[in-house]
Design an enzyme around this catalytic site. Structure first.
Site, PDB file in Angstrom:
ATOM      1  N   TRP A 335       0.823  -1.210   0.000  1.00 45.02           N
ATOM      2  CA  TRP A 335       0.000   0.000   0.000  1.00 45.02           C
ATOM      3  C   TRP A 335       0.856   1.258   0.000  1.00 45.02           C
ATOM      4  O   TRP A 335       1.958   1.281   0.540  1.00 45.02           O
ATOM      5  CB  TRP A 335      -0.898   0.014   1.245  1.00 45.02           C
ATOM      6  CG  TRP A 335      -1.783  -1.170   1.353  1.00 45.02           C
ATOM      7  CD1 TRP A 335      -1.652  -2.232   2.201  1.00 45.02           C
ATOM      8  CD2 TRP A 335      -2.941  -1.433   0.563  1.00 45.02           C
ATOM      9  NE1 TRP A 335      -2.648  -3.132   1.997  1.00 45.02           N
ATOM     10  CE2 TRP A 335      -3.464  -2.664   0.989  1.00 45.02           C
ATOM     11  CE3 TRP A 335      -3.599  -0.758  -0.464  1.00 45.02           C
ATOM     12  CZ2 TRP A 335      -4.605  -3.230   0.447  1.00 45.02           C
ATOM     13  CZ3 TRP A 335      -4.733  -1.315  -1.009  1.00 45.02           C
ATOM     14  CH2 TRP A 335      -5.222  -2.529  -0.566  1.00 45.02           C
ATOM     15  N   HIS A 621      -8.773  13.138   9.934  1.00 47.65           N
ATOM     16  CA  HIS A 621      -9.219  12.532  11.193  1.00 47.65           C
ATOM     17  C   HIS A 621      -9.710  13.502  12.251  1.00 47.65           C
ATOM     18  O   HIS A 621      -9.898  13.106  13.411  1.00 47.65           O
ATOM     19  CB  HIS A 621      -8.117  11.652  11.802  1.00 47.65           C
ATOM     20  CG  HIS A 621      -7.544  10.641  10.871  1.00 47.65           C
ATOM     21  ND1 HIS A 621      -8.320   9.739  10.174  1.00 47.65           N
ATOM     22  CD2 HIS A 621      -6.255  10.386  10.511  1.00 47.65           C
ATOM     23  CE1 HIS A 621      -7.533   8.980   9.434  1.00 47.65           C
ATOM     24  NE2 HIS A 621      -6.279   9.345   9.616  1.00 47.65           N
ATOM     25  N   GLU A 642      -8.942  11.865   5.163  1.00 45.37           N
ATOM     26  CA  GLU A 642      -9.635  10.743   5.774  1.00 45.37           C
ATOM     27  C   GLU A 642     -10.447  11.282   6.941  1.00 45.37           C
ATOM     28  O   GLU A 642      -9.944  12.075   7.756  1.00 45.37           O
ATOM     29  CB  GLU A 642      -8.660   9.670   6.249  1.00 45.37           C
ATOM     30  CG  GLU A 642      -8.137   8.805   5.123  1.00 45.37           C
ATOM     31  CD  GLU A 642      -7.360   7.594   5.618  1.00 45.37           C
ATOM     32  OE1 GLU A 642      -7.230   7.431   6.847  1.00 45.37           O
ATOM     33  OE2 GLU A 642      -6.887   6.814   4.772  1.00 45.37           O
TER      34      GLU A 642
END
Length: 744
Positions: A335, A621, A642
């Site tokens: 990843w 976040h 995110e």
């Protein structure tokens, strides 16, 4: 550059990534907080500026020596001052630990070291000898002062070694006390004391290594390997390093770990050539590069021995002013979650591999291969054509307004200077393709060179005197705000220099003035909540700075991860025309001090100024809006987000009657705003039933335009109902990825 072979699991994950089912960039389940302990080899870096053998430590105030009472070495022996007598009771050895700190060993018994009694943080706590056990109360930071004296700052308390009551009497016990700059806290190191650096070489502290082409390749390689061995897995440690190469050619391999900046000291990247690699790998995490943060490669040319170099990173890992005479690979077989290239030339092909998103700005590529969700090119010669979402390339031919990051270099006379690139408008390609870049140079003697242990008062005093700031590598605890009030001030950090605001203060405030440049800093929230970590311009700022804007380059924010951190807002921009040039604002999802009620943080970025432009904006976040944009005329080129992983339930994450908070909120009164290439991802791993109504929330007006948006439910863990307002989507367990080309 040797490489592992990816395991079958990682290879399978890489394949899955390209099938649009991905693991988040740093999921808690995959997290590691491994911390490497500084090796004695790297301790030798500091030893170049400090005694390597036994030395006396002499009080500047009294002229007397630091002494082990009664020439004893048992636990609890008082550390006092006494008339210098040449005995072993007055000989000490500084042995490096980590992050620039040292244990101070007794010549009577080298296992015994200076120790703050009872691990106290109080003023007047006495100093004793005690068996060394790696306690923070047994570690001291020597901070050099004018004239070659030092004060010693305790790692546990942040207080200074002090002669009680500034006494000149024999037998007075040493203590710790709030650092105050008096002679009672100032000491001279005797035999084996400091050696001045060569003429013309600045003292940049113990964690900066300067390499010269006249040095042997083996000597340089040994130092590079030593630093990397400490930093490969040191994700949340306190060590910081800058590795500087003078102009010339080097046959070495530079593997770049955490908190390491590798920098060429030429005016052009072609002034320093590395015949080998300057690379970031993910061997430490089995090929998974999603936690390869906080490192940089800048101002170098590279001849990769294999023809391909590797920069497998995610956030906060800038690749600037680089010239790769070959290809560049951006993943390591597993990843990888996004990064940033600017002012660079890649002669061959850039291969993005499993990268989920990437911003390339003001660069030149032979070609580009690969895509996943959100690849943005702004002012890049050789970029692929705009084709979002198939493949997801967003291409903007020119950059409207930008200034490149300031950098340290050595001029032709051998003097150290900081180059400040000129403001550029409507440009494509690098600043250096046609010779010397446009800009101006500032001699290093016009900078206050800060070292860990310098206080906010020290720094502000220098700013008041008209100095610029150069932060050497290390962690700086601040009990007051650093106030940048003078136009055109340059604030430059080396080696990911880290500012920790204590007692809830703001780390940095910038006045509403022209042309301030802040670059290369990590601002790490303290345990007491700071309402704001950094502010640019006071509330209500109204001046126009279009001709000479303030710019922020590689300025990163962290809340939690290295320990509990709290901050309501990370960055508030009140001034107009500010340029943001690569920033990661991160509420930690892994590491130490992480939890919904632990590392609390409402909002990452708030923009109140007009005509603010952001390139490479990563905000992740936060517990409410990630970004709030209230000023008119704003522009964003690439946005990566995110949402918080950890809302415990839907009720805990409601914005009034709306499910969740948007990742990017444009204020209702805004009439003009434009953004290109935006991604927002959900991974609600604490409660997969949590829903976000929409990731982008904007007023419905013709002047507010969004181009090329994507939302993703990472592995189907959580739902984003709509992309923007009530349009697009969903992203959920059935349909992970939702694309939207334009809005309205």
């Amino acid at each position: 550059m040797s490489k592992h072979k990816s395991s079958g699991i990682i290879a399978a994950l890489a394949t899955a990534a390209l099938s649009l089912v991905a693991v988040p960039e740093a999921s808690a389940t995959a997290a590691t907080s491994a911390t490497a302990t500084a090796s004695s080899t790297t301790a030798g870096v500091a030893a170049a500026a400090l005694p390597t053998g036994w030395t006396t430590v002499v009080s500047k105030n009294s002229g007397k020596c630091v002494d082990a009472a009664a020439a004893a070495s048992a636990n609890g022996t008082a550390v006092q001052q006494y008339a210098c007598n040449g005995t072993a009771a007055q000989l000490w050895q500084l042995q490096a630990t980590s992050g620039g700190y040292y244990r101070v060993n007794s010549n009577l018994d080298a296992a015994q070291a200076w120790d703050v009694t009872n691990v106290s943080t109080a003023d007047s706590a006495p100093i004793q000898l005690w068996s060394y056990s790696s306690g923070n109360n047994q570690q001291w930071l020597p901070v050099e002062e004018a004239g070659g004296t030092y004060h010693f700052v305790n790692r546990n308390s942040g207080k200074c070694l002090d002669v009680a009551a500034a006494s000149a009497a024999d037998g007075v016990r040493l203590q710790q006390y709030a650092c105050n700059g008096t002679a009672a806290q100032s000491f001279t190191l005797g035999s084996g004391g400091t050696t001045p650096p060569p003429a013309g070489t600045p003292d940049l502290g113990p964690n900066v290594s300067v390499f010269d082409p006249s040095m042997s390749a083996s000597t340089i390689q040994s130092k590079l390997n030593s630093v990397f061995s400490q930093q490969e897995t040191n994700q949340f440690g306190g060590n910081r390093f800058a590795l500087l190469f003078k102009p010339g050619s080097y046959n070495v391999d530079v593997n770049v770990g955490f908190y390491t900046q590798v920098l060429g000291l030429g005016l052009s990247p072609d002034n320093v050539t590395i015949n080998g690699g300057v690379h970031a790998e993910a061997d430490w995490f089995q090929g998974n590069a999603t936690q390869n943060f906080w490192r940089s490669a800048e101002n170098l040319s590279v001849n990769p021995s294999s023809g391909t170099d590797r920069w497998a990173v995610s956030q906060a890992a800038p690749y600037r002013r680089m010239h790769v005479r070959g290809n560049l690979q951006l993943d390591d077989g597993g990843w990888s979650s996004g990064g940033f290239i600017s002012d660079s030339k890649i002669d061959g092909q850039v291969r993005s591999g499993s990268q989920q998103q990437w911003l390339s700005r003001s660069s030149q590529f032979g070609s580009w291969s690969g895509s996943n969700w959100n690849m943005v090119f702004a002012g890049v010669t050789g970029a692929p054509s705009n084709s979002f979402p198939n493949p997801p390339f967003t291409t903007v031919n020119t950059v409207p307004v930008v200034r490149e990051k300031p950098f340290l270099y050595i001029d032709q006379a051998g003097a150290y200077q900081v180059f400040v690139p000129a403001l550029r408008t409507n440009t494509q390609g690098t600043t250096w393709a046609n010779g010397a870049p446009a800009g101006s140079s500032i001699p290093l003697d016009q900078f206050f060179v800060a070292k860990p242990g310098n206080s906010a008062a020290d720094i502000n005093a220098a700013l008041t005197q008209g100095k610029n700031l150069l932060f050497t590598p290390g962690v700086y605890h601040l009990n007051d705000t650093i106030r940048v009030n003078r136009a055109n001030t340059v604030v430059l950090g080396l080696g990911l220099a880290t500012l920790v605001p204590d007692n809830g203060v703001t780390a940095i405030s910038v006045a509403d003035v022209d042309g301030v440049k802040v670059a290369g800093l990590l601002i790490d929230a303290g345990t007491t909540n700071s309402p704001v970590l950094m502010q640019v311009g006071p509330s209500g700022s109204s001046q126009n700075h279009a001709a000479n804007p303030t710019s922020l380059h590689d300025v990163f924010f962290r809340i939690g991860g290295a320990g509990v951190g709290k901050a309501t807002q990370s960055l508030v921009v009140n001034s107009s025309n500010v340029i943001g040039d690569h920033m990661w604002l991160w509420r930690a999802d892994h590491g130490s001090g992480v939890g919904w009620n632990t590392n609390t943080a409402a909002t990452g970025l708030v923009v109140n100024g007009n005509d603010v432009t952001m390139y490479g904006l990563f905000v992740e976040h936060y517990q409410q809006y990630q970004t709030i944009w209230n000023g008119n005329g704003g522009r964003t080129y690439f946005y990566q987000n995110e949402l918080p992983y950890d809302p415990p339930n839907q009720a805990a994450w409601m914005n009034g009657a709306t499910q969740g908070y948007a990742a990017y909120k444009v204020g209702n009164s805004v009439t003009s705003h434009e953004a290109w290439g935006l991604g927002s991802y959900a991974y609600f791993n604490v409660n997969p039933g949590v829903v976000e109504a929409h990731s982008f929330e904007v007023p419905n007006t013709p002047g507010v335009k969004f181009h090329d948006m994507v939302t993703v439910s990472l592995g189907g863990v959580g739902t984003i109902s709509h992309v923007i307002n009530n349009t697009g989507g969903p992203s959920n367990s059935s349909t992970n990825v939702a694309n939207l080309v334009s809005y309205p």
